[in-house]
Design a protein around this motif. Sequence first.
Motif, PDB file in Angstrom:
ATOM      1  N   GLY A 153       0.920  -1.264   0.017  1.00  0.00           N
ATOM      2  CA  GLY A 153      -0.074  -0.096  -0.031  1.00  0.00           C
ATOM      3  C   GLY A 153       0.953   1.300   0.002  1.00  0.00           C
ATOM      4  O   GLY A 153       1.821   1.293  -0.484  1.00  0.00           O
ATOM      5  N   VAL A 154       0.304   2.198   0.577  1.00  0.00           N
ATOM      6  CA  VAL A 154       0.881   3.583   0.732  1.00  0.00           C
ATOM      7  C   VAL A 154       2.423   3.497   1.405  1.00  0.00           C
ATOM      8  O   VAL A 154       3.309   4.034   0.881  1.00  0.00           O
ATOM      9  CB  VAL A 154       0.141   4.533   1.544  1.00  0.00           C
ATOM     10  CG1 VAL A 154       0.738   5.919   1.625  1.00  0.00           C
ATOM     11  CG2 VAL A 154      -1.287   4.998   0.842  1.00  0.00           C
ATOM     12  N   MET A 190       1.753  11.983   3.068  1.00  0.00           N
ATOM     13  CA  MET A 190       0.209  11.106   2.655  1.00  0.00           C
ATOM     14  C   MET A 190       0.491   9.852   3.396  1.00  0.00           C
ATOM     15  O   MET A 190      -0.754   9.209   4.077  1.00  0.00           O
ATOM     16  CB  MET A 190       0.430  10.470   1.204  1.00  0.00           C
ATOM     17  CG  MET A 190      -0.425   9.783   0.533  1.00  0.00           C
ATOM     18  SD  MET A 190      -0.236   9.309  -1.046  1.00  0.00           S
ATOM     19  CE  MET A 190       1.449   8.559  -1.189  1.00  0.00           C
ATOM     20  N   LEU A 191       1.567   9.163   3.911  1.00  0.00           N
ATOM     21  CA  LEU A 191       1.674   8.129   4.562  1.00  0.00           C
ATOM     22  C   LEU A 191       1.171   8.253   6.305  1.00  0.00           C
ATOM     23  O   LEU A 191       0.307   7.513   6.546  1.00  0.00           O
ATOM     24  CB  LEU A 191       3.056   7.637   4.824  1.00  0.00           C
ATOM     25  CG  LEU A 191       3.469   6.529   5.679  1.00  0.00           C
ATOM     26  CD1 LEU A 191       2.921   5.050   5.287  1.00  0.00           C
ATOM     27  CD2 LEU A 191       4.981   6.393   5.750  1.00  0.00           C
ATOM     28  N   HIS A 194      -2.684   8.865   5.805  1.00  0.00           N
ATOM     29  CA  HIS A 194      -3.473   7.423   5.738  1.00  0.00           C
ATOM     30  C   HIS A 194      -3.480   6.566   7.216  1.00  0.00           C
ATOM     31  O   HIS A 194      -4.624   6.126   7.353  1.00  0.00           O
ATOM     32  CB  HIS A 194      -2.617   6.444   4.841  1.00  0.00           C
ATOM     33  CG  HIS A 194      -3.005   5.199   4.545  1.00  0.00           C
ATOM     34  ND1 HIS A 194      -4.106   4.736   4.015  1.00  0.00           N
ATOM     35  CD2 HIS A 194      -2.353   3.808   5.086  1.00  0.00           C
ATOM     36  CE1 HIS A 194      -4.147   3.487   3.995  1.00  0.00           C
ATOM     37  NE2 HIS A 194      -3.124   3.009   4.693  1.00  0.00           N
ATOM     38  N   HIS A 195      -2.409   6.380   7.977  1.00  0.00           N
ATOM     39  CA  HIS A 195      -2.333   5.755   9.360  1.00  0.00           C
ATOM     40  C   HIS A 195      -3.226   6.540  10.283  1.00  0.00           C
ATOM     41  O   HIS A 195      -3.680   5.930  11.377  1.00  0.00           O
ATOM     42  CB  HIS A 195      -0.906   5.432   9.438  1.00  0.00           C
ATOM     43  CG  HIS A 195      -0.498   4.534   8.787  1.00  0.00           C
ATOM     44  ND1 HIS A 195      -0.662   3.161   8.888  1.00  0.00           N
ATOM     45  CD2 HIS A 195       0.504   4.368   7.695  1.00  0.00           C
ATOM     46  CE1 HIS A 195      -0.097   2.402   7.982  1.00  0.00           C
ATOM     47  NE2 HIS A 195       0.542   3.231   7.162  1.00  0.00           N
ATOM     48  N   ASP A 197      -5.810   8.168   9.449  1.00  0.00           N
ATOM     49  CA  ASP A 197      -7.139   8.051   8.979  1.00  0.00           C
ATOM     50  C   ASP A 197      -7.704   9.560   8.981  1.00  0.00           C
ATOM     51  O   ASP A 197      -9.199  10.003   9.332  1.00  0.00           O
ATOM     52  CB  ASP A 197      -8.318   7.347  10.019  1.00  0.00           C
ATOM     53  CG  ASP A 197      -9.474   7.001   9.000  1.00  0.00           C
ATOM     54  OD1 ASP A 197     -10.373   6.576   9.872  1.00  0.00           O
ATOM     55  OD2 ASP A 197      -9.607   7.040   7.793  1.00  0.00           O
ATOM     56  N   ASP A 199      -7.847  13.333   6.838  1.00  0.00           N
ATOM     57  CA  ASP A 199      -7.903  14.009   5.711  1.00  0.00           C
ATOM     58  C   ASP A 199      -6.745  14.740   5.727  1.00  0.00           C
ATOM     59  O   ASP A 199      -6.702  15.803   6.592  1.00  0.00           O
ATOM     60  CB  ASP A 199      -9.266  14.794   5.312  1.00  0.00           C
ATOM     61  CG  ASP A 199     -10.413  13.667   5.354  1.00  0.00           C
ATOM     62  OD1 ASP A 199     -11.721  14.158   5.631  1.00  0.00           O
ATOM     63  OD2 ASP A 199     -10.264  12.532   4.920  1.00  0.00           O
TER      64      ASP A 199
END
Length: 325
Positions: A153-154, A190-191, A194-195, A197, A199
């Motif tokens: 994934g990311v 971005m990483l 993502h973790h 959760d 925005d």
Amino acid sequence: MQLIMSTNELPPGERFDGWLEHMSQLVAPVWFNTDNRDRFHGRIEALDLGAVQVSSHVIDDCDASRTTRLIRQSDPEVYYLICSRGTPIGLTQDRKHITLGGFDMALYHTSHPFHVRTGGGQALLVSFPGGLLPLPRRAVEQSIARVLPGGHGVGGLVARFLGGLAADESSYSTADLVRLGITLTDMVAMLLGHHLDADLPPETGQRALLLRIHAHIQEHLGDHRLSPSTIAAAHNISVRTLHRLFASENVTVARWIRQQRLERCRRDLMKPAAERQPIHAIATRWGFSEAAVFTRAFHSAYGMSPQEYRAQQLPPATAGVPAAE
């Protein structure tokens, strides 16, 4: 990447102390310990991406700690993203303890005490000012000492990108390196987003403009004519708008430029390949037109003169040979 130091270049009895000195000077003072002092092996390679630095560390088993006393001594307020390359790494910070395996990653920073335990092998390290991340500071702090898997994934994208940078022997222009740094910073954001959760904030025109200005400054650090007025003109904005953009990051334009120039000088002073270059030539290359101004600024930032700093980086075999001024 450029070789920063290898313990193979030092006598066996001096290798661990040489490693400790270089690691402490690379970004911030750190205490090291190992059970293998007599046979210790370490190798550091690094790649400068503007305000971001990527480094590869091949190292035997050891412990690294940054204590409250060391933080009081010097704190560049830098974040690290560490990426395991298949060997276990233990990280403790802010009362959290994690173990990284495979290609796992984790974030930590220089402003709070930390402890890192390596099991030998290779690790990749990204260092950057926290202000470069387009994330709220609270969100970044929530990511400290948290396992960020890099196998898919990311996380996999980021780990592969880092591995590619570490293995790449290509030559890039200064502008290309700065753009790679911006890309890497956005990938780290971005990483983390993502973790968490959470925005990510939208890439507003103001943020995009500031990133372009950062890249422009990095590309022109050696130009003595670089100033708020030339920067503003290059981006078709007023000087007042430029100052307002930097005020949002709690730093002035002039201070940001000086910080970047000092950091480039500091890194050149610790490179073995540059040890015969006159210090004033290094300062001039990165935009300091007056030696006295550079010396005062360097001492204020790092607590010692450029000459003293360089002397700390020289290997024992050349420590007694005076460097050209």
